[in-house]
Each structure stands twice: as structure tokens, then as C-alpha cells.
Design a protein around this motif. Structure first.
Motif, PDB file in Angstrom:
ATOM      1  N   SER A  38      69.142  25.251  -3.682  1.00 30.70           N
ATOM      2  CA  SER A  38      68.416  24.477  -4.692  1.00 30.70           C
ATOM      3  C   SER A  38      68.694  23.001  -4.393  1.00 30.70           C
ATOM      4  O   SER A  38      69.852  22.592  -4.295  1.00 30.70           O
ATOM      5  N   ILE A  39      67.614  22.224  -4.251  1.00 24.93           N
ATOM      6  CA  ILE A  39      67.752  20.843  -3.778  1.00 24.93           C
ATOM      7  C   ILE A  39      67.068  19.890  -4.743  1.00 24.93           C
ATOM      8  O   ILE A  39      65.957  20.154  -5.224  1.00 24.93           O
ATOM      9  N   ILE A  40      67.708  18.784  -5.028  1.00 26.70           N
ATOM     10  CA  ILE A  40      67.092  17.683  -5.758  1.00 26.70           C
ATOM     11  C   ILE A  40      67.379  16.414  -4.967  1.00 26.70           C
ATOM     12  O   ILE A  40      68.536  16.136  -4.622  1.00 26.70           O
ATOM     13  N   GLU A  41      66.324  15.668  -4.650  1.00 25.82           N
ATOM     14  CA  GLU A  41      66.541  14.497  -3.799  1.00 25.82           C
ATOM     15  C   GLU A  41      65.495  13.426  -4.057  1.00 25.82           C
ATOM     16  O   GLU A  41      64.382  13.711  -4.511  1.00 25.82           O
ATOM     17  N   ARG A  42      65.882  12.197  -3.760  1.00 22.38           N
ATOM     18  CA  ARG A  42      64.975  11.054  -3.806  1.00 22.38           C
ATOM     19  C   ARG A  42      64.619  10.691  -2.363  1.00 22.38           C
ATOM     20  O   ARG A  42      65.518  10.492  -1.540  1.00 22.38           O
ATOM     21  N   PRO A  43      63.330  10.612  -2.034  1.00 20.79           N
ATOM     22  CA  PRO A  43      62.955  10.406  -0.632  1.00 20.79           C
ATOM     23  C   PRO A  43      63.435   9.091  -0.040  1.00 20.79           C
ATOM     24  O   PRO A  43      63.682   8.998   1.156  1.00 20.79           O
ATOM     25  N   SER A  44      63.558   8.052  -0.859  1.00 22.46           N
ATOM     26  CA  SER A  44      64.013   6.753  -0.360  1.00 22.46           C
ATOM     27  C   SER A  44      64.462   5.897  -1.537  1.00 22.46           C
ATOM     28  O   SER A  44      64.197   6.211  -2.698  1.00 22.46           O
ATOM     29  N   ASP A  45      65.148   4.795  -1.225  1.00 23.21           N
ATOM     30  CA  ASP A  45      65.574   3.875  -2.280  1.00 23.21           C
ATOM     31  C   ASP A  45      64.396   3.325  -3.069  1.00 23.21           C
ATOM     32  O   ASP A  45      64.496   3.070  -4.268  1.00 23.21           O
ATOM     33  N   ALA A  46      63.274   3.129  -2.376  1.00 19.88           N
ATOM     34  CA  ALA A  46      62.120   2.500  -3.015  1.00 19.88           C
ATOM     35  C   ALA A  46      61.372   3.435  -3.952  1.00 19.88           C
ATOM     36  O   ALA A  46      60.603   2.980  -4.811  1.00 19.88           O
ATOM     37  N   SER A  47      61.587   4.728  -3.813  1.00 23.98           N
ATOM     38  CA  SER A  47      60.822   5.704  -4.592  1.00 23.98           C
ATOM     39  C   SER A  47      61.412   5.889  -5.987  1.00 23.98           C
ATOM     40  O   SER A  47      62.628   5.898  -6.171  1.00 23.98           O
ATOM     41  N   SER A  48      60.539   6.071  -6.970  1.00 26.64           N
ATOM     42  CA  SER A  48      60.977   6.397  -8.329  1.00 26.64           C
ATOM     43  C   SER A  48      60.813   7.883  -8.616  1.00 26.64           C
ATOM     44  O   SER A  48      61.008   8.333  -9.746  1.00 26.64           O
ATOM     45  N   ASP A  49      60.431   8.652  -7.597  1.00 24.60           N
ATOM     46  CA  ASP A  49      60.238  10.095  -7.753  1.00 24.60           C
ATOM     47  C   ASP A  49      61.437  10.861  -7.220  1.00 24.60           C
ATOM     48  O   ASP A  49      62.111  10.436  -6.270  1.00 24.60           O
ATOM     49  N   LEU A  50      61.674  12.013  -7.842  1.00 26.66           N
ATOM     50  CA  LEU A  50      62.652  12.970  -7.348  1.00 26.66           C
ATOM     51  C   LEU A  50      61.933  14.277  -7.052  1.00 26.66           C
ATOM     52  O   LEU A  50      61.060  14.701  -7.825  1.00 26.66           O
ATOM     53  N   PHE A  51      62.300  14.928  -5.961  1.00 28.17           N
ATOM     54  CA  PHE A  51      61.720  16.209  -5.585  1.00 28.17           C
ATOM     55  C   PHE A  51      62.744  17.307  -5.844  1.00 28.17           C
ATOM     56  O   PHE A  51      63.914  17.188  -5.447  1.00 28.17           O
ATOM     57  N   ILE A  52      62.302  18.379  -6.487  1.00 33.13           N
ATOM     58  CA  ILE A  52      63.166  19.516  -6.792  1.00 33.13           C
ATOM     59  C   ILE A  52      62.622  20.749  -6.080  1.00 33.13           C
ATOM     60  O   ILE A  52      61.452  21.108  -6.250  1.00 33.13           O
ATOM     61  N   THR A  53      63.472  21.383  -5.287  1.00 35.90           N
ATOM     62  CA  THR A  53      63.086  22.578  -4.547  1.00 35.90           C
ATOM     63  C   THR A  53      64.058  23.704  -4.884  1.00 35.90           C
ATOM     64  O   THR A  53      65.283  23.522  -4.791  1.00 35.90           O
ATOM     65  N   LYS A  54      63.479  24.877  -5.290  1.00 42.14           N
ATOM     66  CA  LYS A  54      64.292  26.053  -5.595  1.00 42.14           C
ATOM     67  C   LYS A  54      63.774  27.249  -4.811  1.00 42.14           C
ATOM     68  O   LYS A  54      62.590  27.302  -4.467  1.00 42.14           O
ATOM     69  N   PRO A  55      64.648  28.193  -4.516  1.00 46.29           N
ATOM     70  CA  PRO A  55      64.231  29.350  -3.701  1.00 46.29           C
ATOM     71  C   PRO A  55      63.011  30.063  -4.291  1.00 46.29           C
ATOM     72  O   PRO A  55      62.988  30.382  -5.484  1.00 46.29           O
ATOM     73  N   GLY A  56      61.986  30.269  -3.456  1.00 49.84           N
ATOM     74  CA  GLY A  56      60.816  31.016  -3.869  1.00 49.84           C
ATOM     75  C   GLY A  56      59.869  30.285  -4.789  1.00 49.84           C
ATOM     76  O   GLY A  56      58.950  30.898  -5.358  1.00 49.84           O
ATOM     77  N   GLN A  57      60.063  28.958  -4.978  1.00 47.96           N
ATOM     78  CA  GLN A  57      59.207  28.207  -5.883  1.00 47.96           C
ATOM     79  C   GLN A  57      58.626  26.989  -5.174  1.00 47.96           C
ATOM     80  O   GLN A  57      59.167  26.514  -4.175  1.00 47.96           O
ATOM     81  N   HIS A  58      57.501  26.496  -5.722  1.00 45.27           N
ATOM     82  CA  HIS A  58      56.897  25.293  -5.169  1.00 45.27           C
ATOM     83  C   HIS A  58      57.743  24.065  -5.502  1.00 45.27           C
ATOM     84  O   HIS A  58      58.439  24.027  -6.521  1.00 45.27           O
ATOM     85  N   LYS A  59      57.645  23.072  -4.659  1.00 44.84           N
ATOM     86  CA  LYS A  59      58.371  21.824  -4.884  1.00 44.84           C
ATOM     87  C   LYS A  59      57.835  21.122  -6.131  1.00 44.84           C
ATOM     88  O   LYS A  59      56.628  21.015  -6.337  1.00 44.84           O
ATOM     89  N   GLN A  60      58.745  20.649  -6.970  1.00 52.44           N
ATOM     90  CA  GLN A  60      58.381  19.902  -8.176  1.00 52.44           C
ATOM     91  C   GLN A  60      58.659  18.417  -7.954  1.00 52.44           C
ATOM     92  O   GLN A  60      59.601  18.050  -7.254  1.00 52.44           O
ATOM     93  N   THR A  61      57.848  17.588  -8.595  1.00 52.73           N
ATOM     94  CA  THR A  61      58.053  16.138  -8.542  1.00 52.73           C
ATOM     95  C   THR A  61      58.206  15.595  -9.949  1.00 52.73           C
ATOM     96  O   THR A  61      57.386  15.883 -10.822  1.00 52.73           O
ATOM     97  N   ILE A  62      59.269  14.850 -10.191  1.00 58.15           N
ATOM     98  CA  ILE A  62      59.469  14.203 -11.485  1.00 58.15           C
ATOM     99  C   ILE A  62      59.714  12.717 -11.263  1.00 58.15           C
ATOM    100  O   ILE A  62      60.288  12.320 -10.252  1.00 58.15           O
ATOM    101  N   SER A  63      59.254  11.918 -12.203  1.00 60.06           N
ATOM    102  CA  SER A  63      59.426  10.464 -12.103  1.00 60.06           C
ATOM    103  C   SER A  63      60.721  10.057 -12.800  1.00 60.06           C
ATOM    104  O   SER A  63      60.888  10.309 -13.994  1.00 60.06           O
ATOM    105  N   VAL A  64      61.608   9.440 -12.049  1.00 61.40           N
ATOM    106  CA  VAL A  64      62.894   8.980 -12.585  1.00 61.40           C
ATOM    107  C   VAL A  64      63.114   7.550 -12.111  1.00 61.40           C
ATOM    108  O   VAL A  64      63.636   7.327 -11.014  1.00 61.40           O
ATOM    109  N   PRO A  65      62.690   6.556 -12.887  1.00 59.51           N
ATOM    110  CA  PRO A  65      62.874   5.155 -12.471  1.00 59.51           C
ATOM    111  C   PRO A  65      64.345   4.829 -12.240  1.00 59.51           C
ATOM    112  O   PRO A  65      65.237   5.407 -12.867  1.00 59.51           O
TER     113      PRO A  65
END
Length: 325
Positions: A259-286
Motif C-alpha cells: 500500500s503506497i501513498i506518495e507525492r510525485p514532486s515537491d511542486a505537486s499538491s496531489d497525493l497518489f494512493i495505491t492499494k493491492p487490487g485497486q485503482h490508483k486514487q488521487t487526493i489534493s493535499v496542499p
């Protein structure tokens, strides 16, 4: 409104402040706390801007002590000056849009007065209101025994903003008391909330280990790893990403996958959440600002038991060798 008071005294400052309140039809009552800030001339305006931002939620009397008139790096540890020594004090009073929801007093004491910050500041405190001390960059090794710290109910440091963040933090940890916190920990509040939610969501397979990805020299990365090691009691490894300046992401290694939660870069305000067997989720976290962190700390003046546990127990559960690379 900014009123300059060269070669002043605390009595004159108090008198001018009362006069200014009367002229403006204001009352000094209603201040929920006094915020003491020790800073430098270079950082003064930025520090005040963030303190004033926090005062919108917590009307405060902000007393900023500027230390640039002193040549010694740690004036609080020096012996007292002789009685009768001339020790001029330059000051400013800021009200209205320049003072936020309270008022700002800027003190520029001479070297002699820096040795007596307690007697300099005490007459200017808001009566019957808690005192909070904040060191924006000039962090003493032991805040609780410093001249400002002894007056404060809560003490806030920012080791990351010093010239040697890890050395400063280790000194703070050695002298830590329950009334102290560091903004490197406060910057993790959103991350900790998201990670706790991710752990609680299905699938509930056991977590075997954790990887924290982030900057090589960000205290928040180490503190997040220490918190996870303490809270989950599993091995936690720090993986360095030289392309970011803070926390990049966290990987929970579970029995049925990562299970992964990550921010693609310093400039991004989005976080991507990936869990086994599920589609990637995107949430906005300024990104959290310094003003956001100070607002949080002024909202909570009680001791932070979790932070204390992370320092006393979790910190030694992970390796910090990456700081030597």
C-alpha cells in the motif's frame, strides 16, 4: 500603524501601547496569549507575517526580540553585565493591519539587555494569559532553561531552519521536556492523519515493514519513520530521494502486497494512493505553510504525548545514518 520608539524603556513602550489603544478605541483585553519570538533582523518580517497569520485565530500580543545587535551567538549563556551599564533599547509598536488580531511589539535590545531578556519582557506580557515561546532559527540547546523558555507554558522550535538541523535537533532531544515541540513534527500532521486512515482501511492484512521515502536532510522524514516504527512496532527503513526536500511517500509492505501513498514532486499538491487490487486514487493535499503550523501549535498548548513518545522511544528504533552521507 507602526510607531517607532528609539532608545526606549519597557515603561515607555507600555505607555505608548496604552495610548495607541485609547486613540484607536481598542481594548488590550481579549488577547488569549503572549507569543515571544526570538529571531534575526533578516527573518523578522517573514516571522512576523506568519505569527500574525496565526493570530487571526488566536488574538495575541506578539513580542519579537531581534538579536542582531549582539555579536555573541548565544547571549543567554553569558554572564550579566555590571550594574549601571548603559543598555539602549530600540522598539516598535505595530497595530491594525500591521499587528494582526492583536498587537506586535518589536524589541531590538543591546548586548547588555540580551542578558536580561526575562526582566525586559515580563512587564510587556499580557496579564493572566499563557506565554508561548518560539525560536524561529536561534534555537537554544535547552529551551526550558533559557531566559525566554522559563517564562513559557509552551515552547516551539524549528531545528530544520538552523544551520545544522540534525545537530540542533539532537541537542533539543537531549534536553527535551514535555512542554516542547518542533515544527518539523508539526509539518507531519496531515501525513500522519492520512497514513492512519490508510492503515485502517481494508485490506487489513498485516504490515510486515515500512519504507519512508524522502529528502536526505529533512528532519520530518526521520520523525515520520520514528513515529511509524513506534506506532506499528515493525521495521522501518528510510529511502532517500534527492529530488525532493521533504517527505516523498510511504510504502506499507503487507502480506498481500504494498500500500503506497506518495507525492510525485515537491511542486505537486496531489497525493497518489495505491492499494493491492485497486485503482490508483488521487487526493489534493496542499503544502502546509509556516503560518499553518504555527496556528496549529497555538491551538494546542497542552503537552504532545505522542511527540514525546516518538522522541524517547521511536527515534532509536530507526537508523539516521543517511545524514552522514
Amino acid at each position: 500603524m507602526i510607531k517607532t520608539l528609539p532608545s526606549s524603556t519597557t515603561s515607555q513602550i507600555s505607555s505608548e501601547l496604552a495610548k495607541a489603544h485609547t486613540e484607536r478605541g481598542e481594548a488590550s483585553q481579549g488577547r488569549v496569549l503572549t507569543l515571544l519570538v526570538k529571531t534575526t533582523e533578516k527573518e523578522l518580517e517573514e516571522v512576523l507575517a506568519n505569527a500574525i497569520y496565526a493570530s487571526q485565530e488566536h488574538p495575541s500580543r506578539i513580542i519579537a526580540i531581534v538579536t542582531d545587535r549582539a555579536e555573541a551567538p548565544d547571549m543567554e549563556t553569558l554572564p550579566s553585565v555590571a550594574v549601571g551599564t548603559v543598555a539602549p533599547l530600540d522598539a516598535e509598536i505595530r497595530l491594525g493591519s500591521d499587528g494582526g488580531a492583536g498587537e506586535v511589539i518589536v524589541l531590538r535590545p543591546s548586548e547588555g539587555l540580551l542578558r536580561h531578556l526575562d526582566t525586559l519582557v515580563i512587564p510587556l506580557l499580557v496579564p493572566d494569559a499563557p506565554v508561548v515561546a518560539w525560536w524561529s532559527n536561534l534555537v537554544p540547546a535547552s529551551p526550558s532553561t533559557s531566559l525566554l523558555g522559563r517564562m513559557a507554558r509552551s515552547r516551539i522550535t524549528d531545528a530544520q531552519n538552523t544551520d545544522s538541523p540534525m545537530d540542533t535537533f539532537l541537542a533539543l532531544r537531549e534536553h527535551h521536556t514535555i512542554e516542547e515541540t518542533d515544527l518539523s513534527w508539526t509539518r507531519l500532521t496531515v501525513w500522519r492523519g492520512l497514513l492512519a486512515a490508510l492503515i485502517d482501511e481494508p485490506p487489513h492484512s498485516a504490515i510486515k515493514s515500512v519504507t519512508v521515502r524522502g529528502s536526505n536532510h529533512a528532519l520530518s522524514v526521520d520523525l515520520l519513520a520514528a513515529w511509524l516504527a513506534w506506532a506499528l512496532n515493525v521495521p522501518v527503513e528510510i529511502e532517500i530521494d534527492e529530488n525532493v526536500s521533504a517527505v516523498r511517500g510511504v510504502v506499507f509492505h503487507r502480506e498481500d502486497g504494498d500500500s503506497i501513498i506518495e507525492r510525485p514532486s515537491d511542486a505537486s499538491s496531489d497525493l497518489f494512493i495505491t492499494k493491492p487490487g485497486q485503482h490508483k486514487q488521487t487526493i489534493s493535499v496542499p503544502h502546509r505553510t509556516l503560518g499553518d503550523c504555527m496556528t496549529e501549535e497555538l491551538r494546542r498548548l497542552d503537552p504532545d504525548e505522542i511527540y514525546n513518545a516518538v522522541l524517547t522511544e521511536g527515534w532509536d528504533m530507526i537508523s539516521h545514518n543517511h545524514w552522514n552521507k
